[in-house]
Design a protein around this motif. Structure first.
Motif, PDB file in Angstrom:
ATOM      1  N   ILE A 130       0.822  -1.217   0.000  1.00 22.97           N
ATOM      2  CA  ILE A 130       0.000   0.000   0.000  1.00 22.97           C
ATOM      3  C   ILE A 130       0.861   1.275   0.000  1.00 22.97           C
ATOM      4  O   ILE A 130       0.608   2.191  -0.794  1.00 22.97           O
ATOM      5  CB  ILE A 130      -0.989  -0.015   1.178  1.00 22.97           C
ATOM      6  N   PRO A 131       1.894   1.399   0.871  1.00 24.83           N
ATOM      7  CA  PRO A 131       2.748   2.596   0.776  1.00 24.83           C
ATOM      8  C   PRO A 131       3.436   2.707  -0.587  1.00 24.83           C
ATOM      9  O   PRO A 131       3.531   3.815  -1.140  1.00 24.83           O
ATOM     10  CB  PRO A 131       3.764   2.388   1.905  1.00 24.83           C
ATOM     11  N   LEU A 132       3.897   1.577  -1.123  1.00 25.38           N
ATOM     12  CA  LEU A 132       4.528   1.635  -2.442  1.00 25.38           C
ATOM     13  C   LEU A 132       3.525   2.074  -3.496  1.00 25.38           C
ATOM     14  O   LEU A 132       3.845   2.856  -4.396  1.00 25.38           O
ATOM     15  CB  LEU A 132       5.097   0.258  -2.801  1.00 25.38           C
ATOM     16  N   GLY A 133       2.292   1.551  -3.391  1.00 22.32           N
ATOM     17  CA  GLY A 133       1.248   1.959  -4.325  1.00 22.32           C
ATOM     18  C   GLY A 133       0.936   3.436  -4.210  1.00 22.32           C
ATOM     19  O   GLY A 133       0.702   4.118  -5.220  1.00 22.32           O
ATOM     20  N   ALA A 134       0.936   3.938  -2.971  1.00 23.52           N
ATOM     21  CA  ALA A 134       0.661   5.361  -2.773  1.00 23.52           C
ATOM     22  C   ALA A 134       1.771   6.219  -3.378  1.00 23.52           C
ATOM     23  O   ALA A 134       1.502   7.236  -4.032  1.00 23.52           O
ATOM     24  CB  ALA A 134       0.510   5.660  -1.280  1.00 23.52           C
ATOM     25  N   LEU A 135       3.017   5.812  -3.183  1.00 25.99           N
ATOM     26  CA  LEU A 135       4.145   6.559  -3.763  1.00 25.99           C
ATOM     27  C   LEU A 135       4.098   6.505  -5.283  1.00 25.99           C
ATOM     28  O   LEU A 135       4.358   7.507  -5.961  1.00 25.99           O
ATOM     29  CB  LEU A 135       5.459   5.974  -3.248  1.00 25.99           C
ATOM     30  N   TYR A 136       3.763   5.352  -5.800  1.00 28.56           N
ATOM     31  CA  TYR A 136       3.657   5.238  -7.256  1.00 28.56           C
ATOM     32  C   TYR A 136       2.517   6.104  -7.774  1.00 28.56           C
ATOM     33  O   TYR A 136       2.644   6.746  -8.819  1.00 28.56           O
ATOM     34  CB  TYR A 136       3.434   3.778  -7.638  1.00 28.56           C
ATOM     35  N   GLY A 137       1.402   6.115  -7.049  1.00 28.80           N
ATOM     36  CA  GLY A 137       0.286   6.964  -7.445  1.00 28.80           C
ATOM     37  C   GLY A 137       0.667   8.437  -7.426  1.00 28.80           C
ATOM     38  O   GLY A 137       0.268   9.207  -8.313  1.00 28.80           O
ATOM     39  N   LEU A 138       1.430   8.841  -6.407  1.00 26.34           N
ATOM     40  CA  LEU A 138       1.901  10.225  -6.344  1.00 26.34           C
ATOM     41  C   LEU A 138       2.795  10.547  -7.536  1.00 26.34           C
ATOM     42  O   LEU A 138       2.660  11.599  -8.175  1.00 26.34           O
ATOM     43  CB  LEU A 138       2.652  10.456  -5.035  1.00 26.34           C
ATOM     44  N   TYR A 139       3.683   9.614  -7.849  1.00 25.36           N
ATOM     45  CA  TYR A 139       4.588   9.820  -8.989  1.00 25.36           C
ATOM     46  C   TYR A 139       3.795   9.937 -10.283  1.00 25.36           C
ATOM     47  O   TYR A 139       4.029  10.831 -11.103  1.00 25.36           O
ATOM     48  CB  TYR A 139       5.576   8.663  -9.074  1.00 25.36           C
ATOM     49  N   VAL A 140       2.847   9.023 -10.489  1.00 25.33           N
ATOM     50  CA  VAL A 140       2.036   9.058 -11.714  1.00 25.33           C
ATOM     51  C   VAL A 140       1.236  10.355 -11.799  1.00 25.33           C
ATOM     52  O   VAL A 140       1.130  10.986 -12.856  1.00 25.33           O
ATOM     53  CB  VAL A 140       1.103   7.829 -11.760  1.00 25.33           C
ATOM     54  N   SER A 141       0.673  10.774 -10.650  1.00 23.39           N
ATOM     55  CA  SER A 141      -0.130  11.995 -10.634  1.00 23.39           C
ATOM     56  C   SER A 141       0.714  13.219 -10.969  1.00 23.39           C
ATOM     57  O   SER A 141       0.315  14.068 -11.781  1.00 23.39           O
ATOM     58  CB  SER A 141      -0.777  12.151  -9.259  1.00 23.39           C
ATOM     59  N   ILE A 142       1.892  13.306 -10.338  1.00 25.48           N
ATOM     60  CA  ILE A 142       2.778  14.450 -10.596  1.00 25.48           C
ATOM     61  C   ILE A 142       3.270  14.430 -12.036  1.00 25.48           C
ATOM     62  O   ILE A 142       3.332  15.470 -12.713  1.00 25.48           O
ATOM     63  CB  ILE A 142       3.958  14.438  -9.612  1.00 25.48           C
ATOM     64  N   ASN A 143       3.605  13.242 -12.505  1.00 28.12           N
ATOM     65  CA  ASN A 143       4.112  13.135 -13.875  1.00 28.12           C
ATOM     66  C   ASN A 143       3.031  13.527 -14.883  1.00 28.12           C
ATOM     67  O   ASN A 143       3.292  14.217 -15.872  1.00 28.12           O
ATOM     68  CB  ASN A 143       4.583  11.706 -14.123  1.00 28.12           C
ATOM     69  N   ALA A 144       1.768  13.076 -14.614  1.00 25.74           N
ATOM     70  CA  ALA A 144       0.672  13.442 -15.513  1.00 25.74           C
ATOM     71  C   ALA A 144       0.436  14.951 -15.492  1.00 25.74           C
ATOM     72  O   ALA A 144       0.218  15.582 -16.543  1.00 25.74           O
ATOM     73  CB  ALA A 144      -0.600  12.692 -15.102  1.00 25.74           C
ATOM     74  N   TYR A 145       0.488  15.511 -14.281  1.00 22.26           N
ATOM     75  CA  TYR A 145       0.311  16.965 -14.176  1.00 22.26           C
ATOM     76  C   TYR A 145       1.443  17.693 -14.892  1.00 22.26           C
ATOM     77  O   TYR A 145       1.232  18.704 -15.565  1.00 22.26           O
ATOM     78  CB  TYR A 145       0.252  17.369 -12.706  1.00 22.26           C
ATOM     79  N   TYR A 146       2.660  17.163 -14.746  1.00 25.64           N
ATOM     80  CA  TYR A 146       3.831  17.768 -15.396  1.00 25.64           C
ATOM     81  C   TYR A 146       3.664  17.738 -16.908  1.00 25.64           C
ATOM     82  O   TYR A 146       3.937  18.718 -17.600  1.00 25.64           O
ATOM     83  CB  TYR A 146       5.084  17.019 -14.966  1.00 25.64           C
ATOM     84  N   GLN A 147       3.217  16.607 -17.421  1.00 29.49           N
ATOM     85  CA  GLN A 147       3.040  16.489 -18.862  1.00 29.49           C
ATOM     86  C   GLN A 147       1.979  17.454 -19.360  1.00 29.49           C
ATOM     87  O   GLN A 147       2.105  18.043 -20.449  1.00 29.49           O
ATOM     88  CB  GLN A 147       2.637  15.044 -19.217  1.00 29.49           C
ATOM     89  N   ASP A 148       0.931  17.624 -18.581  1.00 31.05           N
ATOM     90  CA  ASP A 148      -0.141  18.531 -18.990  1.00 31.05           C
ATOM     91  C   ASP A 148       0.290  19.990 -18.941  1.00 31.05           C
ATOM     92  O   ASP A 148      -0.074  20.800 -19.799  1.00 31.05           O
ATOM     93  CB  ASP A 148      -1.375  18.345 -18.109  1.00 31.05           C
ATOM     94  N   LYS A 149       1.054  20.347 -17.913  1.00 29.21           N
ATOM     95  CA  LYS A 149       1.388  21.759 -17.677  1.00 29.21           C
ATOM     96  C   LYS A 149       2.708  22.198 -18.297  1.00 29.21           C
ATOM     97  O   LYS A 149       2.962  23.400 -18.430  1.00 29.21           O
ATOM     98  CB  LYS A 149       1.457  22.011 -16.165  1.00 29.21           C
TER      99      LYS A 149
END
Length: 479
Positions: free
Chosen positions: A17-36
């Motif tokens: 679960i912590p690894l999944g949360a960190l991965y989710g944070l990474y994916v979210s930031i990366n998606a936001y980065y790609q968009d912005k």
């Protein structure tokens, strides 16, 4: 589910679960980065282009120059710094912190003409020329406030969610750990404590895990201990009863011996009376010897370490010798007697002990048969059942020999037939004829001897006929 699998799944969840949360944070930031990224880049470059028109003026790069126009453009989101060609700071709005008054050339002239994107800022540096000579260098720093706020928001959301999930997960782990381990373990410990104190216990719920197997093992052990305890109590009561009975059985003839001995010592008896008294004393002492001999054999057979030595004999020859005298003795005693032997195979027996068994069984038949009654002795194999015994065919199903001793008399119940092989059991409960009938160990000894031969013995009774059926297995041929 097994506890080991449950713990493994729980461990994996806590790890994943912590690894999944960190991965989710990474994916979210990366998606936001790609968009912005592209949008933010061009927007920032547009601001830089507007500022370049003002900052490209060579007259700004002097320590005596006023910078009011530049200060009007700066804010918390925008910082402008002007340098001399050798790295001296002419001006810095510095809303993000204090800077030194000098910057090394190796740093100053690095990444010129490049809009450098950092985590919190965009940085652009460009030199300003006057007549082909560098007049100064300006650096524009734009804060990425929207970016950092969004990233911090997403990070806080993920971390908060992770904390909530972990708290829920650990709470669930603690709850189920208490339910699956602590509570059942306490119940088991309590049952053990009650059982150790001899108090009554309850049946624990059936579970399909390691703790359930432990509970089942405990209950099985508890049942075995209770059964063993009951058996020991029964054996103890049996021993106490045996001692009391034998004490009574020995006391009666001993009293007679003492009385007749005193009469003999007085010397006032005729020679005929003396012989009669001596004969009585001999009979009583022989009876006492029989009691002690039965007791010694019974005790020996009770020992688990006692192994009976068996020898191979020819069945027909051995039983001809063993049963040869009983028919004539029975006739001499006033009974109608018959004996038949039909054997072909060899058998493993202990001759001395088997002689004791037959003697006990025949003596018992003599005791409980009225004068003029019938006594039949037969030994045969399953393949050659005499016609007389065919009605009892259901009792002759195993391969081997059957010895049947039948006598006429009272019909016994199934319970009496079963109990007659118990130690000290006698059909004559009043024990009025104890001197003639023994102490009640004979049939119990016979049963144990036959079991030492890997055989079986049972009694049946019907229409004033009682039969003892003894079975011995055939000797297996050597391979």
């Amino acid at each position: 589910m097994k506890i080991k699998y449950w713990l493994l799944v729980t461990y994996l969840l806590v790890m994943l679960i912590p690894l999944g949360a960190l991965y989710g944070l990474y994916v979210s930031i990366n998606a936001y980065y790609q968009d912005k990224n592209i949008e933010e880049y061009f927007k920032t470059w547009s601001q830089v282009t507007e500022l370049k028109e003002l900052l490209d003026d060579p007259t700004l790069y002097s320590s005596r120059q006023g910078f009011s126009e530049i200060e009007a453009l700066t804010s918390n989101q925008l910082m402008i710094t002007l340098y001399s060609p050798n790295g001296k700071v002419y001006y810095s709005s510095n809303p993000l912190g204090s800077y030194s008054n000098f910057e090394a050339k190796s740093t100053l002239y690095k990444n010129l003409y490049e809009l450098k994107q950092n985590y919190e800022t965009f940085v652009y540096k460009e030199p300003v020329y006057e007549d082909t000579a560098i007049k100064g260098v300006y650096k524009i720093t734009l804060a990425r406030t929207e970016w950092t706020e969004e990233i911090n928001s997403k990070t806080a959301l993920v971390v908060g969610s992770l904390i909530v999930i972990l708290l829920l997960l650990y709470g669930a782990v603690v709850y189920f750990l208490n339910r699956r381990l602590n509570r059942p373990a306490k119940q088991l410990i309590e049952q053990m404590r009650l059982f150790a104190k001899g108090e009554s216990t309850t049946i624990l719920a059936i579970r399909k895990d390691e703790l359930g197997e432990l509970m089942a093992s405990f209950q099985m052990m508890q049942q075995e201990i209770v059964a063993t305890r009951d058996k020991l109590d029964s054996e103890q009561r049996q021993k106490e009863f045996m001692i009391a009975s034998l004490s009574h059985d020995l006391k009666t003839p001993l009293t007679s011996i003492q009385a007749y001995s005193e009469s003999l010592l007085a010397g006032k008896l005729s020679e005929q009376d003396q012989q009669e008294y001596l004969q009585i004393i001999y009979g009583k002492s022989d009876y006492m010897k029989q009691l002690l001999d039965d007791l010694m054999m019974f005790t020996l057979l009770q020992s688990k370490s006692y192994e009976m030595e068996l020898v191979e004999v020819d069945g027909a020859e051995f039983f001809e010798m063993l049963l040869g005298d009983y028919e004539q003795i029975s006739v001499d005693m006033g009974f109608n007697a018959t004996t038949s032997i039909q054997l072909q195979n060899d058998y493993l027996v202990n001759p001395k002990q088997l002689m004791r068994v037959v003697d006990n069984l025949v003596s018992n038949a003599w005791t409980y048969t009225n004068p003029g009654g019938n006594i039949s002795i037969a030994v045969f194999e399953r393949e050659h059942i005499p016609q007389k015994w065919e009605p009892l065919n259901n009792y002759f199903t195993n391969k081997g020999l059957y010895l049947v001793i039948e006598n006429s008399g009272a019909t016994l119940s199934k319970e009496q037939c079963k109990k007659m092989f118990e130690p000290l059991h006698q059909l004559d409960e009043s024990r009025s004829n104890i001197g003639q009938r023994g102490a009640g160990l004979g049939l119990s000894i016979a049963k144990q001897i036959i079991e030492k031969h890997n055989g079986e013995i049972q009694a049946i009774s019907h229409k004033n006929q009682t039969a003892i059926i003894l079975w011995l297995p055939t000797k297996e041929p050597k391979l």
